[in-house]
Design an enzyme around this catalytic site. Structure first.
Site, PDB file in Angstrom:
ATOM      1  N   LYS A  55       0.771  -1.240   0.037  1.00 40.85           N
ATOM      2  CA  LYS A  55       0.068  -0.095   0.121  1.00 40.85           C
ATOM      3  C   LYS A  55       0.892   1.241  -0.142  1.00 40.85           C
ATOM      4  O   LYS A  55       0.753   2.286  -0.703  1.00 40.85           O
ATOM      5  CB  LYS A  55      -0.908   0.094   1.279  1.00 40.85           C
TER       6      LYS A  55
ATOM      7  N   GLN B 294      -5.140  -1.447   9.733  1.00 41.03           N
ATOM      8  CA  GLN B 294      -4.677  -2.790   9.270  1.00 41.03           C
ATOM      9  C   GLN B 294      -5.229  -3.849  10.118  1.00 41.03           C
ATOM     10  O   GLN B 294      -4.916  -3.809  11.252  1.00 41.03           O
ATOM     11  CB  GLN B 294      -3.059  -2.920   8.940  1.00 41.03           C
TER      12      GLN B 294
ATOM     13  N   ASP C  68     -11.157   2.993   3.549  1.00 41.29           N
ATOM     14  CA  ASP C  68     -11.504   1.499   3.568  1.00 41.29           C
ATOM     15  C   ASP C  68     -12.975   1.003   3.420  1.00 41.29           C
ATOM     16  O   ASP C  68     -13.478  -0.086   3.503  1.00 41.29           O
ATOM     17  CB  ASP C  68     -10.970   0.604   4.899  1.00 41.29           C
TER      18      ASP C  68
ATOM     19  N   SER D 248     -19.185 -11.299   4.432  1.00 45.24           N
ATOM     20  CA  SER D 248     -18.436 -10.498   5.386  1.00 45.24           C
ATOM     21  C   SER D 248     -18.537  -9.133   5.294  1.00 45.24           C
ATOM     22  O   SER D 248     -19.020  -8.724   4.006  1.00 45.24           O
ATOM     23  CB  SER D 248     -16.994 -11.044   5.258  1.00 45.24           C
TER      24      SER D 248
HETATM   25  P1  NDP Z   1     -14.495 -14.325   6.008  1.00 43.07           P
HETATM   26  O1  NDP Z   1     -13.970 -15.572   6.488  1.00 43.07           O
HETATM   27  O2  NDP Z   1     -14.894 -13.019   6.940  1.00 43.07           O
HETATM   28  O3  NDP Z   1     -16.129 -14.489   5.168  1.00 43.07           O
HETATM   29  C1  NDP Z   1     -16.104 -15.727   4.671  1.00 43.07           C
HETATM   30  C2  NDP Z   1     -17.629 -15.753   3.979  1.00 43.07           C
HETATM   31  O4  NDP Z   1     -17.758 -16.827   3.231  1.00 43.07           O
HETATM   32  C3  NDP Z   1     -18.689 -15.771   5.208  1.00 43.07           C
HETATM   33  O5  NDP Z   1     -19.603 -15.128   4.932  1.00 43.07           O
HETATM   34  C4  NDP Z   1     -18.993 -17.364   5.101  1.00 43.07           C
HETATM   35  O6  NDP Z   1     -20.401 -17.668   5.642  1.00 43.07           O
HETATM   36  C5  NDP Z   1     -18.884 -17.629   3.579  1.00 43.07           C
HETATM   37  N1  NDP Z   1     -18.636 -18.980   3.585  1.00 43.07           N
HETATM   38  C6  NDP Z   1     -17.450 -19.900   4.256  1.00 43.07           C
HETATM   39  N2  NDP Z   1     -17.683 -20.948   3.679  1.00 43.07           N
HETATM   40  C7  NDP Z   1     -18.620 -21.217   3.008  1.00 43.07           C
HETATM   41  C8  NDP Z   1     -18.965 -22.282   2.357  1.00 43.07           C
HETATM   42  N3  NDP Z   1     -18.700 -23.604   2.391  1.00 43.07           N
HETATM   43  N4  NDP Z   1     -20.258 -22.013   1.534  1.00 43.07           N
HETATM   44  C9  NDP Z   1     -20.690 -20.726   1.172  1.00 43.07           C
HETATM   45  N5  NDP Z   1     -20.218 -19.835   1.996  1.00 43.07           N
HETATM   46  C10 NDP Z   1     -19.177 -19.877   2.821  1.00 43.07           C
HETATM   47  O7  NDP Z   1     -13.757 -14.062   4.654  1.00 43.07           O
HETATM   48  P2  NDP Z   1     -13.449 -12.442   4.086  1.00 43.07           P
HETATM   49  O8  NDP Z   1     -14.672 -12.134   3.630  1.00 43.07           O
HETATM   50  O9  NDP Z   1     -12.631 -11.861   4.797  1.00 43.07           O
HETATM   51  O10 NDP Z   1     -12.448 -13.087   2.899  1.00 43.07           O
HETATM   52  C11 NDP Z   1     -12.868 -14.048   1.917  1.00 43.07           C
HETATM   53  C12 NDP Z   1     -11.793 -14.460   0.978  1.00 43.07           C
HETATM   54  O11 NDP Z   1     -11.505 -13.261   0.295  1.00 43.07           O
HETATM   55  C13 NDP Z   1     -10.641 -14.860   1.785  1.00 43.07           C
HETATM   56  O12 NDP Z   1      -9.973 -15.881   0.969  1.00 43.07           O
HETATM   57  C14 NDP Z   1      -9.608 -13.823   1.669  1.00 43.07           C
HETATM   58  O13 NDP Z   1      -8.423 -14.058   2.112  1.00 43.07           O
HETATM   59  C15 NDP Z   1     -10.137 -13.048   0.484  1.00 43.07           C
HETATM   60  N6  NDP Z   1      -9.679 -11.674   0.409  1.00 43.07           N
HETATM   61  C16 NDP Z   1      -9.017 -11.197  -0.534  1.00 43.07           C
HETATM   62  C17 NDP Z   1      -8.824  -9.821  -0.423  1.00 43.07           C
HETATM   63  C18 NDP Z   1      -8.075  -9.179  -1.797  1.00 43.07           C
HETATM   64  O14 NDP Z   1      -7.610  -8.076  -1.741  1.00 43.07           O
HETATM   65  N7  NDP Z   1      -7.894 -10.132  -2.866  1.00 43.07           N
HETATM   66  C19 NDP Z   1      -9.489  -8.708   0.456  1.00 43.07           C
HETATM   67  C20 NDP Z   1     -10.321  -9.284   1.514  1.00 43.07           C
HETATM   68  C21 NDP Z   1     -10.137 -10.996   1.324  1.00 43.07           C
HETATM   69  P3  NDP Z   1     -20.798 -17.302   7.281  1.00 43.07           P
HETATM   70  O15 NDP Z   1     -21.118 -15.871   7.055  1.00 43.07           O
HETATM   71  O16 NDP Z   1     -22.118 -18.052   7.189  1.00 43.07           O
HETATM   72  O17 NDP Z   1     -19.751 -17.781   7.784  1.00 43.07           O
END
Ligand code: NDP
Length: 321
Positions: free
Chosen positions: A76, A120, A145, A194
């Protein structure tokens, strides 16, 4: 009339050329983010001509010393410096209390030279710190953010011009735009809800006039939902969970996932994969983002976009007295 199997076969055949299935076009986040950063650099030059001596200011606040956070922060800071943003890294020790973190946020909130403040995550403190209270303490005017309740509320109501849009969903929208496929009226499926990825992605797509289905860990028949998606955005954090044969023929597939899986062929013993099984999905999708090199670089570019936008809003407020 064709049976459903016949229709599926015809759909599949329409994607074949000379008997061979054409692969999805890869949407490059590396290239797109480069274009965004070049545009922002020119924008900052224009701002500095209009207000001599002015520079957009960004603070990245870190608590502790996690290796992954250090890497993201360095990316960043580097991107900001290239654009002409005055980027500052404040690192508080692991021993910091919630009160100390909040006090640091308040002083940045009050600093007129700073137009963007990001905390962060995750916070790496030996004390229990309420992450929600910390992110919500950031001034909504500097919340580049887009994580404060005020900005999230505005986004959920469709006040897109009045808020900061979280960087990863904003980057996904930019990548979808690159395909030339309009989201208006499309069936879009978002996997994940999320605060940082899935929920704002849902809101952004909804107010961009898509018909949105958001899936999560309790969703039943996930492949069925995915199969109806003209556009699919996945942010579940589950390595290669979405299989190629779930994907609708010709769909736009945006993969936010960043997952490390073991790989003995790599010196590090691991490699990064997304939440979508890339090689099989590429055989069915029309467009697909790679991991790495897809959504990741766009997240950083959109943070810069929000910071420059915040600085412009500051300049305009100053000019209007
Ligand atoms: P979180 O763990 O906070 O959220 C994951 C979400 O996925 C939750 O809502 C969860 O459901 C859902 N989920 C988990 N397992 C399943 C499943 N088997 N079937 C359906 N839904 C499912 O993760 P983040 O949102 O923070 O991040 C998601 C991904 O994105 C990660 O791999 C992260 O590393 C990546 N990421 C990438 C970024 C980038 O810059 N490219 C930035 C931020 C994140 P429930 O709500 O029911 O628990």
């Amino acid at each position: 009339m064709l049976s459903s199997a016949g229709l599926a076969l015809r759909r599949w055949a329409s994607g074949c050329q000379g008997g061979r299935r054409t692969l999805a076009t890869v949407i490059s986040g590396n290239k797109t983010s480069q274009l965004v950063r070049e545009r922002l650099k020119k924008d900052v030059e224009k701002m500095r001509k209009e207000v001599p001596g002015f520079r957009p200011g960004l603070v990245v606040l870190q608590v502790g010393d996690r290796d992954d956070s250090n890497l993201y922060i360095s990316m960043k800071l580097k991107a900001a410096a290239e654009i002409g943003i005055d980027a500052n890294h404040i690192r508080l020790p692991k021993s910091s209390t919630e009160e100390e973190v909040l006090s640091c946020i308040m002083s940045v909130n009050e600093n007129p030279a700073i137009h963007g403040l990001i905390v962060q995550l995750p916070l790496d403190s030996v004390h229990r710190i309420d992450t929600e209270a910390v992110t919500d303490a950031v001034s909504p005017l500097k919340d580049v953010d887009g994580l404060t309740s005020i900005n999230a509320g505005k986004l959920s109501r469709g006040d897109l011009g009045q808020c900061f849009i979280p960087c990863t969903p904003n980057g996904c929208m930019e990548l979808i735009r690159q395909t030339g496929v309009s989201v208006v009226g499309k069936n879009v499926v978002v996997i994940g809800r999320s605060k940082i990825v899935g929920a704002p992605m849902h809101d952004l797509l909804l107010w961009s006039h898509a018909t949105v289905t958001t899936c999560h860990s309790k969703t039943t028949d996930l492949p069925d939902h995915v199969g109806r998606a003209d556009i699919l955005v996945v942010g579940a954090g589950r390595a290669e969970m979405v299989k190629g044969d779930w994907v609708k023929e010709g769909a736009v597939v945006i993969d936010c996932g960043i997952n490390h899986v073991p790989d003995d062929s790599k010196p590090s013993g691991k490699r990064v994969v997304g939440d979508v099984h890339y090689s099989s999905a590429r055989e069915r999708a029309g467009y697909i983002t790679p991991v790495p090199g897809g959504v990741g670089p766009m997240t950083v570019a959109m943070l810069m976009e929000n910071t420059v936008q915040s600085a412009w809003r500051f300049v305009r407020r100053q000019q209007s007295g």
